[in-house]
Design an enzyme around this catalytic site. Structure first.
Site, PDB file in Angstrom:
ATOM      1  N   GLU A  18      68.096 -10.751  34.310  1.00 52.67           N
ATOM      2  CA  GLU A  18      69.370 -11.154  34.911  1.00 52.67           C
ATOM      3  C   GLU A  18      70.334 -11.701  33.859  1.00 52.67           C
ATOM      4  OE1 GLU A  18      66.118 -12.390  37.970  1.00 52.67           O
ATOM      5  OE2 GLU A  18      66.293 -12.152  35.807  1.00 52.67           O
ATOM      6  N   HIS A  70      65.788 -13.147  30.099  1.00 52.71           N
ATOM      7  CA  HIS A  70      65.364 -12.570  31.371  1.00 52.71           C
ATOM      8  C   HIS A  70      66.325 -11.440  31.725  1.00 52.71           C
ATOM      9  CE1 HIS A  70      63.000 -16.274  33.057  1.00 52.71           C
ATOM     10  NE2 HIS A  70      62.708 -16.024  31.787  1.00 52.71           N
ATOM     11  N   CYS A 118      67.904 -18.305  35.984  1.00 45.49           N
ATOM     12  CA  CYS A 118      68.736 -17.155  36.329  1.00 45.49           C
ATOM     13  C   CYS A 118      69.611 -17.445  37.549  1.00 45.49           C
ATOM     14  CB  CYS A 118      67.875 -15.925  36.553  1.00 45.49           C
ATOM     15  SG  CYS A 118      67.056 -15.373  35.032  1.00 45.49           S
ATOM     16  N   CYS A 168      64.581 -16.774  39.002  1.00 41.19           N
ATOM     17  CA  CYS A 168      64.012 -18.077  38.692  1.00 41.19           C
ATOM     18  C   CYS A 168      65.142 -19.113  38.668  1.00 41.19           C
ATOM     19  CB  CYS A 168      63.303 -18.014  37.335  1.00 41.19           C
ATOM     20  SG  CYS A 168      64.449 -17.922  35.930  1.00 41.19           S
TER      21      CYS A 168
END
Length: 159
Positions: free
Chosen positions: A65, A63, A96, A93
């Site tokens: 991040e 992801h 993260c 999410c």
């Protein structure tokens, strides 16, 4: 005195950094990934930049991040990023958000809420959970309209 149509630069620093996160999200979009971007800022400079790379890297943890945190940790030479801020185009999410806590990020700034998977306020509260020992400042809604528009454009093209 000549006149000009240029508008004076009045954007706040958070908005300027979010512009960088949006540029990272655009890179994800161009690669066919969900357009999410993130940057890590420390001492007034970008030390980590990431965009979703799940498909390109065949990595469910890639992801934006996480990619930005990894780059920042390598740049700083420490897994603790206590003096750093993370700017993301969407609410993190659970994975993260947990990584932000473990990295000891001091401040999170994000654009759009994520009503399906947000772990700051939308679905659950991982950040600043009362049973966790790390707290961070959070600001949401920065350039939210542009962040949402980028995501909507992507998902409309997939239908």
């Amino acid at each position: 005195m000549p006149t000009t149509n240029e508008q004076p630069l009045t954007a706040e620093p958070d908005e300027l950094w979010m512009e960088e996160a949006l540029r990272a999200a655009q890179r994800a979009l161009e690669a066919g990934e969900v357009p999410v971007g993130a940057i890590v800022v420390c001492g007034g400079r970008i030390v980590g930049r990431g965009w979703n790379r799940n498909i390109d890297d065949s990595d469910p943890t890639a992801h934006a991040e996480i990619v930005a945190l990894r780059e920042a940790g390598a740049a700083i030479g420490n897994h603790r990023l206590a003096e750093c801020e993370l700017f993301a185009t969407i609410e993190p999410c659970p994975m993260c958000a947990g990584a932000l806590v473990h990295a000891r990020i001091s401040r999170l700034v994000y654009g759009a809420d994520d009503p399906k998977a947000g772990a700051v306020q939308s679905v659950m509260q991982v950040l600043n959970h009362p049973q966790l020992n790390h707290r961070m400042e959070v600001r949401s809604g920065v350039l939210a309209g542009r962040c949402v528009e980028l995501l909507q454009t992507f998902f409309k093209s997939r239908r």
